[in-house]
Design a protein around this motif. Structure first.
Motif, PDB file in Angstrom:
ATOM      1  N   ALA A 192      28.006  14.216  10.410  1.00 51.52           N
ATOM      2  CA  ALA A 192      28.110  14.200   8.951  1.00 51.52           C
ATOM      3  C   ALA A 192      28.678  15.536   8.489  1.00 51.52           C
ATOM      4  N   PRO A 193      29.412  15.516   7.359  1.00 55.46           N
ATOM      5  CA  PRO A 193      29.721  14.365   6.517  1.00 55.46           C
ATOM      6  C   PRO A 193      30.763  13.452   7.164  1.00 55.46           C
ATOM      7  N   PHE A 194      30.845  12.234   6.658  1.00 56.26           N
ATOM      8  CA  PHE A 194      31.775  11.246   7.181  1.00 56.26           C
ATOM      9  C   PHE A 194      33.195  11.605   6.772  1.00 56.26           C
ATOM     10  N   ASP A 195      34.079  11.731   7.740  1.00 58.56           N
ATOM     11  CA  ASP A 195      35.504  11.969   7.497  1.00 58.56           C
ATOM     12  C   ASP A 195      36.219  10.652   7.778  1.00 58.56           C
ATOM     13  N   PRO A 196      36.765   9.976   6.755  1.00 52.41           N
ATOM     14  CA  PRO A 196      37.322   8.641   6.980  1.00 52.41           C
ATOM     15  C   PRO A 196      38.463   8.607   7.985  1.00 52.41           C
ATOM     16  N   VAL A 197      39.272   9.655   8.062  1.00 52.92           N
ATOM     17  CA  VAL A 197      40.371   9.657   9.030  1.00 52.92           C
ATOM     18  C   VAL A 197      39.829   9.833  10.449  1.00 52.92           C
ATOM     19  N   ARG A 198      38.901  10.736  10.615  1.00 51.97           N
ATOM     20  CA  ARG A 198      38.332  11.018  11.936  1.00 51.97           C
ATOM     21  C   ARG A 198      37.350   9.948  12.389  1.00 51.97           C
ATOM     22  N   ASP A 199      36.539   9.426  11.444  1.00 52.69           N
ATOM     23  CA  ASP A 199      35.355   8.656  11.827  1.00 52.69           C
ATOM     24  C   ASP A 199      35.432   7.164  11.548  1.00 52.69           C
ATOM     25  N   ILE A 200      36.457   6.693  10.871  1.00 51.57           N
ATOM     26  CA  ILE A 200      36.481   5.270  10.532  1.00 51.57           C
ATOM     27  C   ILE A 200      36.613   4.399  11.774  1.00 51.57           C
ATOM     28  N   GLU A 201      37.239   4.964  12.823  1.00 56.58           N
ATOM     29  CA  GLU A 201      37.379   4.253  14.088  1.00 56.58           C
ATOM     30  C   GLU A 201      37.450   5.285  15.208  1.00 56.58           C
ATOM     31  N   TYR A 202      36.529   5.218  16.155  1.00 53.14           N
ATOM     32  CA  TYR A 202      36.592   6.176  17.258  1.00 53.14           C
ATOM     33  C   TYR A 202      36.081   5.561  18.556  1.00 53.14           C
ATOM     34  N   ASP A 203      36.636   6.055  19.636  1.00 49.20           N
ATOM     35  CA  ASP A 203      36.214   5.695  20.990  1.00 49.20           C
ATOM     36  C   ASP A 203      35.971   7.003  21.729  1.00 49.20           C
TER      37      ASP A 203
END
Length: 278
Positions: A105-116
């Motif tokens: 956190a905080p949520f970063d939409p570019v970094r965290d919206i999809e990750y593997d």
């Protein structure tokens, strides 16, 4: 892992709507393919607080997430982290609060919206949505059919040992229309129909499946307090484990140790509730 398990959380559905409107789930109870119990949420029966308690096994007064405006990276041991300690692969398809609570956190939409992230200590494969702009006029909720497909894709691509899915559709519908109305009847019917083929597919792939809610909602579309309509929901279990008598009410704090026990992962010392499956 001893087994594989999926937790499906349908946000904001009270006990009475599960029993009245989810014909596929109820049909599996009648046929003996699923078992059903009532589950009671923690207090406050607020979404983020419940998310945190479901996966840490401690009450909001202990983990500190006291509402949707107080979301942060938790410090308590959680289901994802305990499964990773045992070498399991984890995945989540959910609202962004889950990423903030259990990854970073905080949520970063570019970094965290999809990750593997195979080396992550918590969630290896995350697919999140923010519902930015949410309101009564536009709910900003993704289709549940897309969410179910996304979780299935993660399971089949990455061989998840544990996957969690969280849908906000019915919670949002309840806030907008309340629960005794044609709109909600239809929304529950549609979600039940969307979910059913995936339960069959997940079971055929060897997963145990739990379907439940984080909390209920009352006749005015509210939750957060102690009213049984706000706290009580259903829990459907698909799998071979033995459980308590049908009239037993499950404590939400039992979910975390139960999931870990089923998977053969260590139960954290902070998770004091007794597993309800054996």
């Amino acid at each position: 892992m001893d087994t594989k398990l999926l937790l499906i959380i349908i946000d904001g559905v009270p006990w009475r709507n599960w029993r009245r409107l989810f014909g596929n789930l109820e049909g599996w109870v009648d046929s003996g393919d699923a078992r059903l119990w009532k589950i009671c949420s923690v207090l406050p029966s607020t979404s983020a607080s419940c998310y945190a308690s479901i996966h840490t096994g401690v009450v909001p007064a202990a983990h500190g997430c006291t509402g949707n405006d107080n979301v942060f990276r938790l410090t308590q041991a959680d289901v994802f982290g305990q499964i990773r300690k045992a070498g399991g692969i984890t995945g989540a398809v959910a609202h962004s609060y889950w990423s903030e609570l259990f990854n970073r956190a905080p949520f970063d939409p570019v970094r965290d919206i999809e990750y593997d992230e195979p080396e992550s200590d918590t969630i290896n494969h995350g697919r999140f949505h923010t519902m930015s702009g949410y309101g009564l006029i536009n709910q900003m909720t993704p289709s549940d059919a897309d969410l179910f497909a996304t979780l299935t894709r993660l399971c089949e691509t990455y061989q998840l040992d544990y996957g969690m899915l969280h849908s906000c559709t019915l919670d949002s519908m309840g806030h907008r229309f309340f629960h005794d109305c044609q709109e909600m009847d239809h929304a529950c019917f549609v979600l039940d129909a969307m979910l059913a083929p995936y339960i069959t597919r997940w079971r055929q792939a060897g997963y145990e499946v739990i379907v439940t809610a984080d909390h209920g909602q009352d006749a005015r579309g509210h939750h957060g307090g102690r009213d049984p309509l706000q706290q009580e929901a259903a829990l459907y279990y698909f799998g071979p484990a033995e459980g308590p008598d049908p009239d037993t009410v499950i404590d939400q704090l039992q979910l975390a140790p139960t999931i870990l026990t089923r998977l053969g992962a260590p139960v954290a010392d902070t998770m004091k509730a007794r597993p309800f499956l054996r």
